[in-house]
Motif scaffolding. Structure first.
Motif, PDB file in Angstrom:
ATOM      1  N   CYS A 121      12.001  60.423  32.952  1.00 40.68           N
ATOM      2  CA  CYS A 121      12.445  62.018  32.171  1.00 40.68           C
ATOM      3  C   CYS A 121      11.178  62.890  31.618  1.00 40.68           C
ATOM      4  O   CYS A 121      10.506  61.895  30.503  1.00 40.68           O
ATOM      5  N   CYS A 147      16.849  65.141  38.209  1.00 38.72           N
ATOM      6  CA  CYS A 147      15.767  64.004  38.330  1.00 38.72           C
ATOM      7  C   CYS A 147      16.638  63.308  39.384  1.00 38.72           C
ATOM      8  O   CYS A 147      15.707  62.097  40.109  1.00 38.72           O
ATOM      9  N   TYR A 175       9.689  56.024  38.194  1.00 36.86           N
ATOM     10  CA  TYR A 175      10.349  57.325  37.207  1.00 36.86           C
ATOM     11  C   TYR A 175      10.298  57.254  35.489  1.00 36.86           C
ATOM     12  O   TYR A 175      11.121  56.800  35.135  1.00 36.86           O
ATOM     13  N   HIS A 232      22.827  61.397  30.258  1.00 39.40           N
ATOM     14  CA  HIS A 232      21.881  61.892  31.239  1.00 39.40           C
ATOM     15  C   HIS A 232      21.367  60.867  32.336  1.00 39.40           C
ATOM     16  O   HIS A 232      21.535  60.904  33.495  1.00 39.40           O
ATOM     17  N   HIS A 233      21.422  59.787  31.877  1.00 35.12           N
ATOM     18  CA  HIS A 233      20.893  58.687  32.788  1.00 35.12           C
ATOM     19  C   HIS A 233      21.912  58.360  33.343  1.00 35.12           C
ATOM     20  O   HIS A 233      22.269  57.611  34.671  1.00 35.12           O
ATOM     21  N   GLU A 262      22.890  60.706  36.735  1.00 43.26           N
ATOM     22  CA  GLU A 262      21.791  59.811  37.698  1.00 43.26           C
ATOM     23  C   GLU A 262      22.261  59.338  38.612  1.00 43.26           C
ATOM     24  O   GLU A 262      22.026  59.390  39.374  1.00 43.26           O
TER      25      GLU A 262
HETATM   26 ZN   LIG Z   1      15.852  62.227  33.542  1.00 40.09          ZN
END
Ligand SMILES: [Zn+2]
Length: 472
Positions: free
Chosen positions: A43, A234, A41, A259-260, A263
């Motif tokens: 982004c 995500c 995956y 962000h990560h 997630e």
């Molecule tokens: Zn993402």
């Protein structure tokens, strides 16, 4: 047991180590060989504006990894998901600005459709394969709502003022990927001190939509319409397409925090797992001509500008040249993107084009030293050195097949004949002007690129003429 290890080693941001890559499906004896997949995956873009050269880097880097994984595990053995974020406040602002006469939802649809199309054109020119799936956030709202409900039920999230917030103290090892202290995180998140937050590092999973903002029925018993925060997109989309735990998660270095990190918090707490992805990979920053790229600096370069206009270096650049220039720096290092680097990449492609055979090649012919370098955490300088060596040693097919594995075909970039004729004409002008030194320099440069010049006289006119041939 077949652990799926095929010599590939990748640097994992989570452990800060280079590790042997062993895909999850190969760890599970219950999965038949034919059903095993490597799952990755990355982004993708938020579609409100032209993609810039910094956006292009992860696309190209992870495209090379995708190609390498397909080479190693077979084209059907890899699932690559790269999302499109088509719900975001920046999109709403752009829609209101660009299409004031339209209803907001219609204006948003125009902005996202047009920008996504442009993005696809730009990255196709950079030689990026389409990912296996390209999920869109607005088509996965149900999955986001379900995940948010689960997080609330498990005590990891709470409702406040029509928002749903993730409560970071509910996850004891929150911050493991970025290894930040709490103070760093508060500073890094540019936390707005909102009265409804229980903890300053709590982050938004869902927020209310007001005044005609795009909205959907809310989770967690909230009556008002709302819309998702960015991070939850995500987590939900990767779950739908790759499962609760998958092999590789990639993106730019700037996404590690928040962000990560967020997630990971959402996915692990919702699924009760030890990890979201086995390997976390991040590409380095992009600067332009030694400075951070910014609209205010006047060095904000879009892929579209580079391909179609002469704003950067006074000429258009073929996608092949941009791709090579981006790939020549190791993905974890920062790149300083300069006109000089593009010129160098163009010259290299030109030389390789002249030395390359015609026709298509079997990837199995690729130079083994190049493959060895790439499987060592995408060691591109070793890979390109091996490609140069293969051309120098007359193994043009092995060199070209290796370039094609990297998604490069020098024959697409250069019109060899035109370029040589232009330089021969320039040399003849220099000779007429008795500028022997510069004339010789052009002859020597061409010779270095494998092109021999032959001077003679046109028998009809007595004029000096030059022909050329490839050095064998
Ligand atoms: Zn993402």
């Amino acid at each position: 047991m077949d652990e799926g290890y095929r010599g590939l080693r990748l640097t994992n941001t989570m452990t800060r180590q280079k590790e042997a890559f062993r895909p999850l499906d190969w760890q599970d004896g219950a999965i038949a060989d034919a059903d095993r997949r490597v799952r990755m995956y990355v982004c993708g873009p938020t579609v409100y504006d032209y993609a810039h050269i910094g956006n292009a880097r992860p696309i190209v880097v992870f495209d090379v990894l995708f190609r390498l994984l397909r080479h190693i595990y077979g084209a059907d053995g890899v699932v690559y998901a790269r999302n499109i974020t088509d719900v975001d406040d920046k999109i709403n602002e752009r829609a209101a600005r660009d299409f004031p006469e339209l209803a907001l939802n219609e204006a948003i649809a125009r902005v996202t459709a047009g920008t996504a199309e442009q993005f696809h054109r730009d990255i196709a020119a950079l030689g990026a394969l389409p990912p296996t799936v390209e999920p869109r956030a607005t088509e996965h709202i149900d999955a986001m709502r379900a995940m948010i409900d689960r997080l609330v039920a498990r005590g990891n999230a709470y409702v406040a003022d029509d928002h749903v917030l993730f409560h970071t103290p509910s996850m004891p090892d929150y911050g493991r990927l970025s290894r930040r202290s709490l103070d760093d995180m508060i500073a890094g998140a540019r936390v707005e001190v909102a009265s409804y937050k229980k903890d300053p590092t709590d982050f938004v999973l869902w927020k209310p939509s007001r005044d005609g903002q795009p909205g959907w029925p809310s989770p967690a018993g909230i009556g008002a319409l709302g819309r998702p925060g960015w991070h939850i997109e995500c987590s939900a989309m990767s779950e739908v397409h790759l499962g609760p735990v998958f092999d590789i998660h990639g993106g730019g270095l700037d996404l590690i925090f928040p962000h990560h990190e967020n997630e990971i918090a959402q996915s692990r707490c919702a699924h009760g797992t030890e990890a979201m992805a086995q390997v976390w990979m991040h590409n380095g920053f992009v600067q332009v001509e030694g400075r951070k790229m910014a609209k205010s600096e006047g060095n904000f370069v879009t892929i579209h500008d580079l391909l179609e206009s002469e704003v950067f270096g006074g000429r258009k650049w073929p996608g092949e040249v941009l791709r090579l220039a981006l790939l020549k720096t190791h993905y974890r290092e920062p790149i300083d993107f300069t006109v000089a680097k593009l010129e160098e990449a163009a010259r290299e492609l030109d030389r390789w084009a002249r030395l390359s055979p015609s026709g298509s090649l079997d990837p199995a012919q690729a130079d083994t030293a190049v493959l060895e370098a790439l499987t060592d955490d995408l060691a591109v300088s070793e890979a390109f050195a091996a490609i140069h060596r293969a051309y120098d040693e007359g193994r043009a097919e092995a060199a070209l097949a290796a370039l094609q594995l990297l998604g490069l075909d020098p024959r697409r970039a250069a019109d060899v004949g035109d370029d040589v004729h232009r330089r021969i004409a320039a040399r003849l002008d220099l000779i007429k002007a008795k500028n022997w030194a510069d004339a010789d320099r052009i002859r020597d440069e061409l010779a270095e690129e494998g092109i021999l010049l032959k001077d003679g006289k046109d028998p009809a006119t007595g004029e000096r003429i030059t022909t050329w041939e490839l050095k064998r």
